[in-house]
Enzyme design. Structure first.
Site, PDB file in Angstrom:
ATOM      1  N   GLU A 142     -10.689  79.565  67.680  1.00 16.81           N
ATOM      2  CA  GLU A 142     -11.590  79.370  68.825  1.00 16.81           C
ATOM      3  C   GLU A 142     -10.898  79.556  70.174  1.00 16.81           C
ATOM      4  O   GLU A 142     -10.664  78.595  70.917  1.00 16.81           O
ATOM      5  CB  GLU A 142     -12.248  77.999  68.778  1.00 16.81           C
ATOM      6  CG  GLU A 142     -13.297  77.894  67.703  1.00 16.81           C
ATOM      7  CD  GLU A 142     -14.182  76.659  67.832  1.00 16.81           C
ATOM      8  OE1 GLU A 142     -13.808  75.718  68.552  1.00 16.81           O
ATOM      9  OE2 GLU A 142     -15.252  76.646  67.216  1.00 16.81           O
ATOM     10  N   GLU A 314     -17.585  78.409  60.737  1.00 17.97           N
ATOM     11  CA  GLU A 314     -17.795  76.961  60.681  1.00 17.97           C
ATOM     12  C   GLU A 314     -19.280  76.671  60.875  1.00 17.97           C
ATOM     13  O   GLU A 314     -19.845  77.005  61.914  1.00 17.97           O
ATOM     14  CB  GLU A 314     -16.998  76.260  61.792  1.00 17.97           C
ATOM     15  CG  GLU A 314     -15.493  76.455  61.682  1.00 17.97           C
ATOM     16  CD  GLU A 314     -14.717  75.750  62.800  1.00 17.97           C
ATOM     17  OE1 GLU A 314     -15.327  74.953  63.546  1.00 17.97           O
ATOM     18  OE2 GLU A 314     -13.513  76.019  62.939  1.00 17.97           O
TER      19      GLU A 314
HETATM   20  C1  GAL Z   1     -14.646  73.578  66.248  1.00 23.18           C
HETATM   21  C2  GAL Z   1     -13.205  73.725  65.807  1.00 23.18           C
HETATM   22  C3  GAL Z   1     -12.899  72.884  64.602  1.00 23.18           C
HETATM   23  C4  GAL Z   1     -13.474  71.506  64.750  1.00 23.18           C
HETATM   24  C5  GAL Z   1     -14.959  71.616  64.959  1.00 23.18           C
HETATM   25  C6  GAL Z   1     -15.647  70.275  65.070  1.00 23.18           C
HETATM   26  O1  GAL Z   1     -14.745  73.767  67.613  1.00 23.18           O
HETATM   27  O2  GAL Z   1     -12.883  75.060  65.522  1.00 23.18           O
HETATM   28  O3  GAL Z   1     -11.501  72.801  64.441  1.00 23.18           O
HETATM   29  O4  GAL Z   1     -12.871  70.866  65.834  1.00 23.18           O
HETATM   30  O5  GAL Z   1     -15.192  72.321  66.137  1.00 23.18           O
HETATM   31  O6  GAL Z   1     -17.034  70.415  65.243  1.00 23.18           O
END
Ligand code: GAL
Length: 661
Positions: A142, A314
């Site tokens: 990110e 994610e």
């Molecule tokens: C994203 C990140 C992850 C985790 C997640 C939590 O921004 O890539 O490592 O922190 O959010 O929602």
């Protein structure tokens, strides 16, 4: 249409790993991302590498038949490394250092840090480049998370001077381009230049825009450094980075050129709660599903930021921990989000995270498993999707690869330009007018008309489209002008298009600058409005209110909407149209419907909260509303679900034979 999960073997005893991978397989998970924050476990002390645990974790995953996406660990440099190179840290706009103790504590411009990245990525590439379990590599994590693109330290100033010298060659050219005669801001040498922070009032917008461009280019170079190493050692593996929602601080189109797949991290509830774009009513109505266009907008945006391949790295699985409030998703919402990503072309949806961590910053962030290892709600949603995909494959008589190959392109395009976004954010003129939000509202209106959209870059080929919307294409360069000139679909250019030169000055012939070669009109004055003032407009294309931005147009083009004084607001003829204002939702939709009609693209008024996406011969219907929706696409047979769709429900249809082209 495959499922994955983000896993942190280093957080759990080795004795637990086997049970984890068995449970993953049982749920239907095929891909596992690991490693992206593991630097301190790989190299606890400078130069002393510990690979054993990662070797073992990869072996356990591989033996279970799981495919691995390995992250480079560069988003979390360990303490010893930061102490060794203190100048690598980033500085905020107030000049404060952003130190160790969380993550992303580096400046992209630090050459010392880039060398450390080069070293660890090379070592990892050499060791695991050809590992049979690894199918893809994620660079870092990110870019820009926690507001880390712009940094105001010494290394950033050095990089900026180099960048400016390269761009302008002579200081006189820079002074001219920036208009530094204004307020006696002229420089005598490149060494005089400072960063555009800590000034008494706003710094010169050209200075700020160039700084943003420079910082964006640092991200591109930083990513390329890692990508080049991985290309050498991880031959045949996909390279990917995970982008974020509503994030525009670097040029994703440029970063995407060095990667194979664009992925993004989708947290529909966190973003609904956190973002200023959403009204209180929307926050209420979509509290547990997220806004109906949040997923689609980003899927379509990121599918266009690279080579057309999209993954979700994610996916929110339950409550998160980082928004002002963190509600639970509606029953079925995780399934809806997963199917929706597939409908927009995602090859993979990977949930974040496998097991909720009982320690550290994200202990309130849910996972597919609870901290005690029992299955949380999302594990059942994921399993249901994996069963439904198998069912779909069978019903359609396709294999998985054929399913994946179904085309995901839309026939209407919306142009998104990071440079335009920065330019307008730097001098918004009305606080209520924001480029990203205006793009989003245009997208929403198009989606409410049932259209499948591609979000494209200014360099994209326009020929596949019957209709193109330029929300606010601030700088029209010669290549784009040429492409627009030969575009034979319906074109709508929105307010502020063509309003600046590449140096961030007002064009000599006034806005819309070079677009005047396509449409005979001039913007003579701008009325930039607060949210509460929304004047009436009416005309042959409808009536309603304009908001945020209202241009006074001098033109003889046919007027389709006019303001209360009878001045033109929306003008055009044939296939070229210009909109000199932002419009409220219903009127915007009416106008886009007229344009789609001219373009001969069929539109449908969908029930509130319902979205439809076409992918090849499949039509997907999603209900983000709080009540059951009734919607059946024409000439299609239902393969999953039915025509009444419960809240957070999904139905999937296959076009009947006669309508398949
Ligand atoms: C994203 C990140 C992850 C985790 C997640 C939590 O921004 O890539 O490592 O922190 O959010 O929602």
């Amino acid at each position: 249409m495959k499922l994955g999960v983000c896993y942190y073997p280093e957080h759990w005893p080795k004795s637990r790993w086997q049970a984890d991978v068995e449970a993953m397989v049982e749920i239907g998970i095929e891909y596992v991302r690991i490693g992206e924050f593991s630097w301190s476990r790989l190299e606890r002390v400078d130069g002393e590498l510990s690979w054993d645990w990662l070797d073992d974790a990869l072996a356990v995953l591989h033996n279970a038949g799981l495919k691995v996406i390995l992250g480079t660990p560069t988003a979390t440099p360990p303490k010893w490394l930061v102490d060794k190179h203190p100048s690598m840290l980033a500085y905020d706009e107030a000049g404060q250092v952003r130190g160790f103790g969380s993550r992303r504590h580096y400046s992209f411009a630090s050459l010392e840090y880039r060398q450390e990245c080069q070293r660890i990525v090379t070592l990892m590439g050499q060791r695991y480049g050809q590992h049979p379990a690894i199918v893809a590599w994620q660079t870092d994590n990110e870019y820009g998370c926690h507001d880390t693109i712009l940094s105001y330290g010494e290394v950033d100033l050095i990089a900026f001077k180099v960048w400016l010298k390269e761009k302008y060659k002579t200081i006189d050219d820079l002074n001219l381009a920036w208009g530094n005669i204004f307020w006696s801001m002229e420089y005598n040498t490149f060494d005089d230049i400072e960063l555009p922070n800590l000034t008494v009032t706003e710094a010169n917008p050209s200075h700020r825009l160039d700084f943003q461009r420079c910082c964006s280019d640092q991200v591109v170079a930083y990513n390329k450094l890692q990508a080049d190493i991985l290309r050498e050692y991880a031959v045949g593996r996909d390279l990917v980075h995970n982008y974020m929602g509503f994030f525009t601080a670097f040029d994703h189109h440029k970063v995407g050129q060095d990667l194979d797949v664009a992925s993004w991290d989708t947290y529909p509830l966190g973003f609904l709660d956190q973002e200023a774009i959403y009204t209180d009513q929307e926050k209420h109505d979509y509290l547990r599903t997220g806004h109906p266009d949040f997923g689609g907008f980003h899927h379509d945006l990121y599918r266009g930021c690279g080579k057309g391949r999209l993954w979700i790295m994610e996916q929110q699985p339950g409550p998160v921990n980082w928004a002002p409030h963190n509600p639970s998703p509606a029953d079925g919402a995780v399934r809806l989000w997963t199917w929706e990503a597939f409908s927009h072309g995602a090859e993979l949806v990977s949930y974040f995270r496998w097991r909720q961590a009982p320690f550290a910053q994200e202990q309130m962030h849910s996972g597919l498993l609870r901290p005690d290892g029992s299955k949380a709600e999302a594990a059942f949603d994921a399993k249901k999707v994996s069963e439904e995909v198998a069912d779909l494959v069978q019903k359609l008589g396709l294999d998985r690869d054929e399913l994946n190959a179904l085309p995901s392109a839309g026939n209407v395009a919306l142009m998104f330009d990071y440079d335009a976004c920065w330019a307008l954010d730097i001098q918004p003129q009305s606080k209520a007018y924001q480029y990203l939000f205006w793009c989003y509202r245009l997208y929403e209106a198009l989606r409410e008309l049932g259209l499948s959209i591609d979000i494209i870059s200014p360099k994209s080929d326009l020929s596949p489209y019957k209709m193109l919307v330029l929300p606010a294409q601030v700088v029209i360069d010669d290549d784009l002008l040429k492409a627009l000139n030969s575009f034979d679909g319906v074109l709508l250019a929105g307010p502020r298009s063509g309003s600046k030169t590449a140096d961030y000055q007002i064009p000599e012939n006034l806005a819309p600058g070079k677009l005047q070669q396509l449409m005979a009109l001039k913007v003579e004055r701008v009325d930039a409005l607060p949210e509460h003032t929304q004047p009436n407009v009416n005309g042959v294309w409808g009536q309603g209110k304009l908001k945020h931005w209202h241009e006074q147009l001098a033109t003889h083009l046919p007027c389709l909407l006019q303001d209360e004084k009878g001045m033109p607001v929306l003008v055009g003829e044939g296939k070229r149209f210009y909109l000199g204002a932002c419009l409220e939702a219903d009127l915007l939709k009416m106008c886009l419907e007229k344009l789609a009609g001219i373009a001969e693209v069929p539109t449908y008024y969908l029930p509130k909260g319902v979205r439809v996406r076409t992918r090849g011969k499949l039509i997907f219907v999603f209900n983000y509303g709080q009540s059951t929706a009734h919607y059946a696409p024409l000439d299609a047979d239902c393969v999953i679900g039915k025509n009444c769709i419960e809240p957070a429900g999904v139905s999937i249809w296959v076009k009947s034979k006669k309508t398949i082209k």
